[in-house]
Design a protein around this motif. Structure first.
Motif, PDB file in Angstrom:
ATOM      1  N   VAL A 123       0.856  -1.195   0.000  1.00  0.00           N
ATOM      2  CA  VAL A 123       0.000   0.000   0.000  1.00  0.00           C
ATOM      3  C   VAL A 123       0.889   1.241   0.000  1.00  0.00           C
ATOM      4  O   VAL A 123       2.023   1.218   0.475  1.00  0.00           O
ATOM      5  CB  VAL A 123      -0.934   0.033   1.225  1.00  0.00           C
ATOM      6  CG1 VAL A 123      -1.950  -1.096   1.162  1.00  0.00           C
ATOM      7  CG2 VAL A 123      -0.149  -0.018   2.525  1.00  0.00           C
ATOM      8  N   LYS A 124       0.355   2.320  -0.545  1.00  0.00           N
ATOM      9  CA  LYS A 124       1.099   3.581  -0.557  1.00  0.00           C
ATOM     10  C   LYS A 124       1.141   4.234   0.818  1.00  0.00           C
ATOM     11  O   LYS A 124       2.080   4.956   1.151  1.00  0.00           O
ATOM     12  CB  LYS A 124       0.469   4.549  -1.562  1.00  0.00           C
ATOM     13  CG  LYS A 124       0.635   4.161  -3.010  1.00  0.00           C
ATOM     14  CD  LYS A 124       0.007   5.208  -3.938  1.00  0.00           C
ATOM     15  CE  LYS A 124       0.143   4.811  -5.398  1.00  0.00           C
ATOM     16  NZ  LYS A 124      -0.498   5.819  -6.298  1.00  0.00           N
ATOM     17  N   SER A 138     -15.661   6.621   8.266  1.00  0.00           N
ATOM     18  CA  SER A 138     -16.862   6.656   7.430  1.00  0.00           C
ATOM     19  C   SER A 138     -18.094   6.569   8.320  1.00  0.00           C
ATOM     20  O   SER A 138     -18.021   6.133   9.474  1.00  0.00           O
ATOM     21  CB  SER A 138     -16.856   5.496   6.430  1.00  0.00           C
ATOM     22  OG  SER A 138     -17.948   5.583   5.544  1.00  0.00           O
ATOM     23  N   SER A 163     -18.516  -0.298   4.570  1.00  0.00           N
ATOM     24  CA  SER A 163     -17.816  -1.126   3.592  1.00  0.00           C
ATOM     25  C   SER A 163     -16.307  -1.062   3.814  1.00  0.00           C
ATOM     26  O   SER A 163     -15.729   0.028   3.969  1.00  0.00           O
ATOM     27  CB  SER A 163     -18.139  -0.671   2.163  1.00  0.00           C
ATOM     28  OG  SER A 163     -19.486  -0.939   1.843  1.00  0.00           O
ATOM     29  N   ALA A 165     -14.156  -1.281   1.759  1.00  0.00           N
ATOM     30  CA  ALA A 165     -13.574  -0.497   0.666  1.00  0.00           C
ATOM     31  C   ALA A 165     -13.199   0.922   1.102  1.00  0.00           C
ATOM     32  O   ALA A 165     -12.272   1.525   0.534  1.00  0.00           O
ATOM     33  CB  ALA A 165     -14.539  -0.434  -0.514  1.00  0.00           C
ATOM     34  N   GLU A 166     -13.898   1.453   2.107  1.00  0.00           N
ATOM     35  CA  GLU A 166     -13.575   2.798   2.599  1.00  0.00           C
ATOM     36  C   GLU A 166     -12.147   2.841   3.145  1.00  0.00           C
ATOM     37  O   GLU A 166     -11.393   3.776   2.880  1.00  0.00           O
ATOM     38  CB  GLU A 166     -14.569   3.202   3.690  1.00  0.00           C
ATOM     39  CG  GLU A 166     -16.022   3.255   3.252  1.00  0.00           C
ATOM     40  CD  GLU A 166     -16.358   4.517   2.474  1.00  0.00           C
ATOM     41  OE1 GLU A 166     -15.485   5.404   2.363  1.00  0.00           O
ATOM     42  OE2 GLU A 166     -17.487   4.610   1.978  1.00  0.00           O
ATOM     43  N   ILE A 168      -9.784   0.528   2.448  1.00  0.00           N
ATOM     44  CA  ILE A 168      -8.870   0.148   1.363  1.00  0.00           C
ATOM     45  C   ILE A 168      -8.519   1.357   0.506  1.00  0.00           C
ATOM     46  O   ILE A 168      -7.352   1.587   0.159  1.00  0.00           O
ATOM     47  CB  ILE A 168      -9.493  -0.967   0.507  1.00  0.00           C
ATOM     48  CG1 ILE A 168      -9.636  -2.244   1.339  1.00  0.00           C
ATOM     49  CG2 ILE A 168      -8.640  -1.236  -0.740  1.00  0.00           C
ATOM     50  CD1 ILE A 168     -10.387  -3.357   0.634  1.00  0.00           C
ATOM     51  N   ASN A 169      -9.509   2.145   0.163  1.00  0.00           N
ATOM     52  CA  ASN A 169      -9.251   3.338  -0.640  1.00  0.00           C
ATOM     53  C   ASN A 169      -8.370   4.334   0.096  1.00  0.00           C
ATOM     54  O   ASN A 169      -7.563   5.048  -0.527  1.00  0.00           O
ATOM     55  CB  ASN A 169     -10.572   3.998  -1.033  1.00  0.00           C
ATOM     56  CG  ASN A 169     -11.346   3.195  -2.060  1.00  0.00           C
ATOM     57  OD1 ASN A 169     -10.757   2.494  -2.880  1.00  0.00           O
ATOM     58  ND2 ASN A 169     -12.663   3.278  -2.028  1.00  0.00           N
ATOM     59  N   LYS A 170      -8.497   4.382   1.403  1.00  0.00           N
ATOM     60  CA  LYS A 170      -7.713   5.314   2.211  1.00  0.00           C
ATOM     61  C   LYS A 170      -6.222   4.992   2.156  1.00  0.00           C
ATOM     62  O   LYS A 170      -5.378   5.894   2.081  1.00  0.00           O
ATOM     63  CB  LYS A 170      -8.205   5.251   3.662  1.00  0.00           C
ATOM     64  CG  LYS A 170      -7.508   6.190   4.623  1.00  0.00           C
ATOM     65  CD  LYS A 170      -8.004   7.604   4.503  1.00  0.00           C
ATOM     66  CE  LYS A 170      -7.431   8.479   5.605  1.00  0.00           C
ATOM     67  NZ  LYS A 170      -7.886   9.887   5.466  1.00  0.00           N
ATOM     68  N   GLU A 172      -4.661   3.160  -0.240  1.00  0.00           N
ATOM     69  CA  GLU A 172      -4.201   3.146  -1.631  1.00  0.00           C
ATOM     70  C   GLU A 172      -3.318   1.935  -1.960  1.00  0.00           C
ATOM     71  O   GLU A 172      -2.081   2.023  -1.956  1.00  0.00           O
ATOM     72  CB  GLU A 172      -3.467   4.449  -1.969  1.00  0.00           C
ATOM     73  CG  GLU A 172      -4.336   5.684  -1.826  1.00  0.00           C
ATOM     74  CD  GLU A 172      -3.598   6.962  -2.229  1.00  0.00           C
ATOM     75  OE1 GLU A 172      -2.593   6.863  -2.974  1.00  0.00           O
ATOM     76  OE2 GLU A 172      -4.028   8.047  -1.800  1.00  0.00           O
ATOM     77  N   ASP A 210     -10.565  -7.921  -4.988  1.00  0.00           N
ATOM     78  CA  ASP A 210     -11.875  -7.541  -5.514  1.00  0.00           C
ATOM     79  C   ASP A 210     -13.009  -7.991  -4.594  1.00  0.00           C
ATOM     80  O   ASP A 210     -14.044  -7.325  -4.497  1.00  0.00           O
ATOM     81  CB  ASP A 210     -12.087  -8.070  -6.937  1.00  0.00           C
ATOM     82  CG  ASP A 210     -11.973  -9.584  -7.049  1.00  0.00           C
ATOM     83  OD1 ASP A 210     -11.396 -10.221  -6.159  1.00  0.00           O
ATOM     84  OD2 ASP A 210     -12.460 -10.143  -8.052  1.00  0.00           O
ATOM     85  N   MET A 213     -13.077  -5.449  -1.829  1.00  0.00           N
ATOM     86  CA  MET A 213     -13.588  -4.157  -2.303  1.00  0.00           C
ATOM     87  C   MET A 213     -15.084  -4.165  -2.561  1.00  0.00           C
ATOM     88  O   MET A 213     -15.688  -3.110  -2.737  1.00  0.00           O
ATOM     89  CB  MET A 213     -12.857  -3.758  -3.589  1.00  0.00           C
ATOM     90  CG  MET A 213     -11.424  -3.303  -3.381  1.00  0.00           C
ATOM     91  SD  MET A 213     -11.322  -1.700  -2.538  1.00  0.00           S
ATOM     92  CE  MET A 213     -12.033  -0.607  -3.793  1.00  0.00           C
TER      93      MET A 213
END
Length: 332
Positions: A123-124, A138, A163, A165-166, A168-170, A172, A210, A213
C-alpha cells in the motif's frame, strides 16, 4: 403437575410463573432426546447454549452504536432477525474455546481498549489506526445480513459498520496487490485457548482484493445497535455475508496487502475441508456432511425443519460476477 386453585376455582398465574414458550419447547425436545437415548456431545452443547442464553446480556447493556439503514444493494434482508440472546451465546471463536457456548462464557477477559489496527504491505499509505480513527473514517450503517456457518447453522444479524472499501481506498493499494490478509489478536493472557493445538495461531483469514472491495464486505464495529460483544469479535471484525462464517475474522489487529494468496487458518489446518474461497455453495459438500440445507438458530430448537441452502448464501445476484468462469467445485 400442580395446579393452583382456590375456593372459587382456578387461579391464573402471574406472568413470572409462566414458562416462556421457547423454553417450554426446548424442555420438551430435551425429554424426547433423552427418551430416545440421543444424549451426547451435541445435545450437551445445545443444552449448554440454551442455559447460557438465558443469562446473556440483552441490548442496552453495551455502548450504543447506531447506524442509518444501508442503501447498498443486498445489504438488508427482510428475513426475521435472530434473537440477540442467540446471536451472542452461540458462537465460534476458538481463542475462547471450541464449544459454541465457550466464547460467551470466557470472552470477558478480552481487553478491547486501547486497540489499534495496523495496515501494511503493498500500500502507498501504511498506517496504524486506533479504533477511534476507524470509527471516524466513514459513517456507520446498519446492515441486516444472513450468516451461514460451515457446520450447517445460520442466523440473521443486524450489523453496524461500513464497507471495507472505505479503508482500502484510504491506504491506496499498489498495482501488484492481489490479496488482503486479516490477522486476529492472539494474546494468551486474555484469550485462554490461544496456544491450543486446534489451530496455528494467530488466526488468519484472507480475501482477494476484488472480494474485499465489494460493497457488501463489511468492517463491523457493532450489532443490534450496540458495540460488538467480546464473543462476537469486538472491537472490530470482518463480515463477508456470501462466505461461510469463519472467513469473517474477529478482533482484527493487522491487515496486510500482498501479491500472493495467503495461507489461512482453517485451510492450513485441513485443506481438504476448508478451501481458500469458502463461498456458500450447496453443491459442494463438506467431506463429513452435506451443505445442501441449514438450521436457522432460534427457530424452535433442534427439531426445526431445515432450510435449503442458497447459493452464495442468497447473495448470488450481488457477487456472482466475481467468480464468472471459475470452477466453484475446484475453487471451493
Amino acid at each position: 403437575m400442580l395446579i393452583k386453585t382456590s375456593a372459587s376455582g382456578f387461579i391464573h398465574p402471574v406472568s413470572s410463573e409462566i414458562t416462556p414458550q421457547g423454553i417450554y419447547r426446548s424442555r420438551r425436545e430435551l425429554i424426547k432426546l433423552m427418551a430416545g437415548g440421543a444424549a451426547g456431545a451435541a445435545l450437551a452443547s445445545w443444552a449448554g447454549r440454551e442455559a447460557l442464553a438465558q443469562t446473556v446480556a440483552k441490548p442496552g447493556k453495551l455502548a450504543a452504536l447506531a447506524g442509518a439503514r444501508s442503501a447498498v444493494a443486498g445489504a438488508v434482508t427482510m428475513e426475521k432477525i435472530t434473537d440477540y440472546k442467540d446471536a451472542s451465546s452461540y458462537n465460534n471463536f476458538y481463542e475462547f474455546g471450541t464449544d459454541k457456548s465457550d466464547p460467551a462464557r470466557n470472552a470477558h477477559t478480552l481487553k478491547t481498549t486501547p486497540w489499534t489496527v495496523e495496515v501494511e504491505g503493498l500500500v502507498k499509505k501504511p498506517a496504524k489506526y486506533t479504533l477511534e480513527d476507524l470509527l471516524k473514517l466513514s459513517a456507520q450503517e446498519e446492515r441486516i445480513y444472513r450468516l451461514r456457518c460451515v457446520e450447517g447453522w445460520s442466523m440473521v444479524i443486524p450489523w453496524v459498520g461500513y464497507s471495507l472499501a472505505e479503508l482500502i481506498n484510504k491506504v491506496e493499494p499498489l498495482g501488484n496487490a492481489r490479496y488482503i490478509e486479516f490477522i486476529t489478536q492472539a494474546d494468551p493472557k486474555t484469550m485462554p485457548y490461544v496456544g491450543s493445538r486446534v489451530l496455528d495461531w494467530p488466526y488468519v483469514e484472507a480475501l482477494r482484493l476484488d472480494e474485499a472491495m465489494h460493497p457488501l464486505t463489511l468492517l463491523a464495529f457493532g450489532m443490534y445497535g450496540e458495540v460488538l460483544p467480546n464473543q462476537n469479535g469486538a472491537p472490530v471484525r470482518l463480515v463477508v455475508p456470501w462466505k461461510y462464517g469463519f472467513k469473517s475474522g474477529k478482533s482484527i489487529v493487522k491487515i496486510r496487502f500482498t501479491d500472493r494468496e495467503p495461507k489461512t487458518a482453517w485451510n492450513k489446518a485441513a485443506a481438504n475441508e476448508y478451501g481458500f474461497y469458502s463461498n456458500v455453495n450447496p453443491n459442494v459438500d463438506h467431506p463429513r456432511w452435506s451443505q445442501a440445507t441449514e438450521r436457522r438458530i432460534g427457530e424452535d430448537g433442534l427439531f426445526a425443519k431445515k432450510r435449503k441452502t442458497l447459493m452464495f448464501n442468497g447473495y448470488e445476484a450481488q457477487v456472482g460476477q466475481l467468480y464468472a468462469g471459475m470452477d466453484l467445485k475446484k475453487y471451493y
